[in-house]
Design a protein around this motif. Structure first.
Motif, short mmCIF file in Angstrom:
data_model
loop_
_atom_site.label_atom_id
_atom_site.label_comp_id
_atom_site.label_asym_id
_atom_site.label_seq_id
_atom_site.Cartn_x
_atom_site.Cartn_y
_atom_site.Cartn_z
N UNK A 110 10.19 -0.15 -5.84
CA UNK A 110 10.33 -1.78 -6.38
C UNK A 110 9.56 -1.28 -7.88
N UNK A 111 10.37 -1.84 -8.94
CA UNK A 111 9.87 -1.65 -10.24
C UNK A 111 9.54 -3.05 -10.73
N UNK A 112 8.45 -2.69 -11.79
CA UNK A 112 8.02 -3.96 -12.68
C UNK A 112 8.12 -3.35 -13.99
N UNK A 113 8.24 -4.44 -15.09
CA UNK A 113 8.06 -4.07 -16.45
C UNK A 113 7.18 -4.90 -17.15
N UNK A 114 7.03 -4.69 -18.40
CA UNK A 114 5.97 -5.82 -18.98
C UNK A 114 6.41 -7.26 -19.17
N UNK A 115 8.10 -7.35 -18.88
CA UNK A 115 8.70 -8.67 -19.09
C UNK A 115 9.41 -9.06 -17.74
N UNK A 116 9.58 -8.23 -16.83
CA UNK A 116 10.39 -8.56 -15.59
C UNK A 116 9.42 -8.32 -14.51
N UNK A 117 9.46 -9.17 -13.32
CA UNK A 117 8.76 -9.04 -12.38
C UNK A 117 7.35 -8.64 -12.40
N UNK A 118 6.61 -8.95 -13.61
CA UNK A 118 5.45 -8.48 -14.05
C UNK A 118 4.27 -9.06 -13.30
N UNK A 119 4.68 -10.36 -12.80
CA UNK A 119 3.62 -11.06 -11.64
C UNK A 119 4.21 -10.80 -10.43
N UNK A 120 3.48 -10.44 -9.48
CA UNK A 120 3.85 -10.30 -8.08
C UNK A 120 2.97 -10.51 -6.92
N UNK A 121 3.45 -10.68 -5.84
CA UNK A 121 2.50 -10.95 -4.69
C UNK A 121 3.04 -10.16 -3.48
N UNK A 122 2.20 -9.16 -3.16
CA UNK A 122 2.57 -8.34 -1.99
C UNK A 122 1.98 -8.67 -0.74
N UNK A 123 2.70 -8.61 0.65
CA UNK A 123 2.28 -9.38 1.82
C UNK A 123 2.80 -8.18 2.87
N UNK A 124 1.83 -7.86 3.70
CA UNK A 124 2.25 -6.79 4.92
C UNK A 124 2.80 -7.84 5.75
N UNK A 125 3.89 -7.17 6.30
CA UNK A 125 4.79 -8.01 7.41
C UNK A 125 4.68 -7.24 8.75
N UNK A 126 4.50 -8.11 9.67
CA UNK A 126 4.43 -7.46 11.02
C UNK A 126 3.75 -6.17 11.30
N UNK A 127 2.27 -6.23 10.64
CA UNK A 127 1.30 -5.17 11.04
C UNK A 127 0.95 -4.57 9.68
N UNK A 128 0.31 -3.57 9.93
CA UNK A 128 -0.24 -2.88 8.67
C UNK A 128 0.66 -2.00 7.75
N UNK A 129 0.57 -2.02 6.57
CA UNK A 129 1.54 -1.32 5.56
C UNK A 129 0.47 -0.51 4.59
N UNK A 130 1.31 0.36 3.94
CA UNK A 130 0.60 1.03 2.72
C UNK A 130 1.77 1.58 1.80
N UNK A 131 1.38 1.70 0.49
CA UNK A 131 2.40 1.95 -0.41
C UNK A 131 1.69 2.73 -1.77
#
Length: 259
Positions: free
Chosen positions: A163-184
């Motif tokens: 997943x990519x973000x730039x200074x002007x696109x998708x720069x604000x985001x929320x990340x939620x674990x789904x159906x259990x633990x997660x790592x990235x």
């Protein structure tokens, strides 16, 4: 990293490519070859797996109560940092989220290592006249409210592209674990630096800005906000760091990366 290493671990190659890609951001010639270098970085990051970093998927566990500060809902493994980028791994317990936040003037790349996350991306819009602000705001909130576009929403797993973000696109985001633990794996360029205007700010959706996320089986493709499912525009309010979120640290067990 040794110069004579003919077959370095993938995380070494990612670090080298990140340094090449983001070196000199903001300078006059920073854009030369940026797209090509970014595409190469994305290709390398697509190859990374949890086992490459000696990280084992965690067992399902719920987020701890706020009264247990030594057991944070999210932890971070620091891998390396230079003036041009930082890289590490975030680990989320089941049912937890990294709240909606921003990355001022920054590029980012996120690759899920295990589990599944839901990512909602927003773009900040132009300032609006005070007469157009939403009703029922407290006077002190009026300077902390702005319009944003819900640009994308999607679920990502370990087989999904970054997943990519730039200074002007998708720069604000929320990340939620789904159906259990997660790592990235997380790469940010340049790193956060409050002294240089790159501090992290948190936000919440105001009432009336109904959020809708893609709840189907995710393939990592972001759902456009303009598809009729998501609201195109929302009101966001800047808030302090939420009380139920804090991030702890833990040692990184994978190949050492030096720059």
């Amino acid at each position: 990293m040794p110069r004579d290493d003919m077959n370095p671990p993938v995380i070494h190659r990612i670090a080298r490519q990140a340094r090449l890609t983001f070196r000199g951001l903001g300078s006059a010639d920073a854009g030369k070859g940026f797209s090509e270098n970014l595409a190469q970085l994305k290709k390398l990051v697509s190859e990374i797996r949890a086992e490459d970093l000696k990280i084992k998927p965690r067992k399902n566990s719920a987020a701890p109560p706020i009264s247990v500060p030594h057991n944070p809902p999210v932890t971070y493994m620091h891998i390396c940092e230079t003036e041009s980028f930082s890289m590490g791994v975030f680990l989320l317990k089941g049912g937890t989220s990294i709240p909606l936040h921003d990355h001022p003037g920054m590029h980012g790349m996120l690759k899920v290592l295990y589990g599944k996350v839901r990512i909602m991306g927003f773009d900040k819009m132009e300032a609006v006249p005070p007469s157009e602000l939403p009703p029922l705001l407290q006077p002190y909130q009026r300077s902390s409210v702005f319009r944003a576009m819900l640009r994308s929403s999607g679920e990502y797993g370990d087989s999904s592209p970054p997943c990519l973000l730039s200074p002007h696109r998708d720069n604000l985001h929320q990340i939620s674990a789904v159906d259990g633990p997660a790592a990235f794996l997380d790469i940010l360029a340049p790193p956060y630096d409050p002294d240089d205007g790159r501090d992290c700010h948190y936000y919440k959706l105001l009432p009336g800005s109904t959020e809708h996320t893609n709840t189907g089986e995710g393939d990592g493709h972001q759902q456009a906000a303009a598809d009729g499912v998501h609201p195109r525009e929302v009101w966001l309010l800047e808030i302090p760091q939420p009380d139920d979120f804090w991030c702890g640290g833990e040692p990184y067990p994978g190949p050492k990366v030096t720059m």
